[in-house]
Design an enzyme around this catalytic site. Structure first.
Site, PDB file in Angstrom:
ATOM      1  N   HIS A   7       0.841  -1.204   0.000  1.00 27.29           N
ATOM      2  CA  HIS A   7       0.000   0.000   0.000  1.00 27.29           C
ATOM      3  C   HIS A   7       0.867   1.241   0.000  1.00 27.29           C
ATOM      4  O   HIS A   7       2.053   1.205   0.343  1.00 27.29           O
ATOM      5  CB  HIS A   7      -0.952   0.015   1.213  1.00 27.29           C
ATOM      6  CG  HIS A   7      -0.291   0.425   2.495  1.00 27.29           C
ATOM      7  ND1 HIS A   7      -0.087   1.746   2.847  1.00 27.29           N
ATOM      8  CD2 HIS A   7       0.218  -0.306   3.520  1.00 27.29           C
ATOM      9  CE1 HIS A   7       0.513   1.809   4.034  1.00 27.29           C
ATOM     10  NE2 HIS A   7       0.716   0.570   4.462  1.00 27.29           N
ATOM     11  N   CYS A   8       0.263   2.364  -0.392  1.00 25.00           N
ATOM     12  CA  CYS A   8       0.877   3.677  -0.233  1.00 25.00           C
ATOM     13  C   CYS A   8      -0.182   4.551   0.428  1.00 25.00           C
ATOM     14  O   CYS A   8      -0.702   4.180   1.477  1.00 25.00           O
ATOM     15  CB  CYS A   8       1.395   4.223  -1.564  1.00 25.00           C
ATOM     16  SG  CYS A   8       0.226   4.135  -2.945  1.00 25.00           S
ATOM     17  N   ALA A   9      -0.522   5.693  -0.140  1.00 22.24           N
ATOM     18  CA  ALA A   9      -1.616   6.506   0.413  1.00 22.24           C
ATOM     19  C   ALA A   9      -2.931   6.152  -0.282  1.00 22.24           C
ATOM     20  O   ALA A   9      -3.885   5.702   0.339  1.00 22.24           O
ATOM     21  CB  ALA A   9      -1.297   7.993   0.287  1.00 22.24           C
TER      22      ALA A   9
END
Length: 236
Positions: A130-132
């Site tokens: 994941h990232c943002a």
């Protein structure tokens, strides 16, 4: 307590079940992708196994350091592998093509992408990337893992654009849980959603590299053994 949309981790999916070359398919329960997890998230119902054993967080150091990762526990290890610097994350991107931003990640963070492969191939699963938003950095990292496993570009692009179905929830989550990204967030990069041309350019970069994606990732520091382990782990 009533569960609201903001309590549900958006853009979460298991990347199992995709066709790969040689008549294989990607194995469920190995690789997940999502947007930013948050404290108090309800247990997901869209994946079979939760919590995950390994998290690869692709955010920048400043994003990561703002608070303890909500999934980190005795049974879950979190690896920070930043694909963009703090400056790149917060810099305005009006006028910049998403495709050019993605090419910049390939140029500047190739070794980090090879590190994502290493963790995915060797750490306990399921592995969550994941990232943002779970769109750009996650989209590139997932595309690499899928392509190395023999998933065709068309299926990778189809998974990438699925993120657009989740963008309202993703943007609401970023606004609430990522204030460290600045008052301008959601970033204009996120407001554009998933742009097929951008990930197509990434896939073309790998496929036109002499020797293809495997040779490209080796040039960034990956080993033959890591590639072999990942393909064996993720496909059946």
């Amino acid at each position: 307590m009533t569960v609201t949309d903001i309590d549900v981790l958006p853009n979460l999916r298991d990347l199992g079940g995709l066709p790969a070359d040689g008549g294989r398919r990607t194995r469920p329960g190995v690789l997940y992708r999502s947007a930013l997890p948050a404290p108090g998230d309800t247990r997901p119902t869209v994946v079979a196994e939760w919590p995950v054993r390994t998290v690869v967080d692709l955010r920048s150091p400043r994003e990561f350091a703002t608070r303890a990762h909500p999934l980190q526990s005795d049974g879950t290890a979190v690896h920070l592998i930043s694909l963009l610097t703090d400056t790149e994350v917060t810099a305005p991107s009006q006028g910049a093509r998403l495709a050019d931003i993605y090419q910049g990640i390939l140029i500047n963070a190739g070794k980090q992408l090879a590190d994502v492969l290493r963790v995915a191939a060797t750490a306990p699963g399921p592995v969550l990337l994941h990232c943002a938003a779970g769109k750009d950095r996650t989209g590139i990292a997932v595309a690499l893992l899928l392509r190395i496993a023999g998933v065709e570009p068309g299926d990778i692009i189809a998974d990438y654009v699925l993120t657009n179905e989740h963008m309202p929830a993703v943007l609401a989550r970023i606004t609430r849980f990522a204030p460290e990204l600045g008052r301008a967030h959601p970033h204009d990069r996120d407001l554009r959603g998933a742009v097929p041309d951008a990930i197509e350019g990434v896939l073309s970069h790998w496929d036109t590299h002499p020797g293809g994606v495997h040779t490209w990732v080796r040039s960034q520091g990956a080993t033959d053994e890591t590639i072999r382990l990942w393909s064996a782990r993720f496909t059946e």
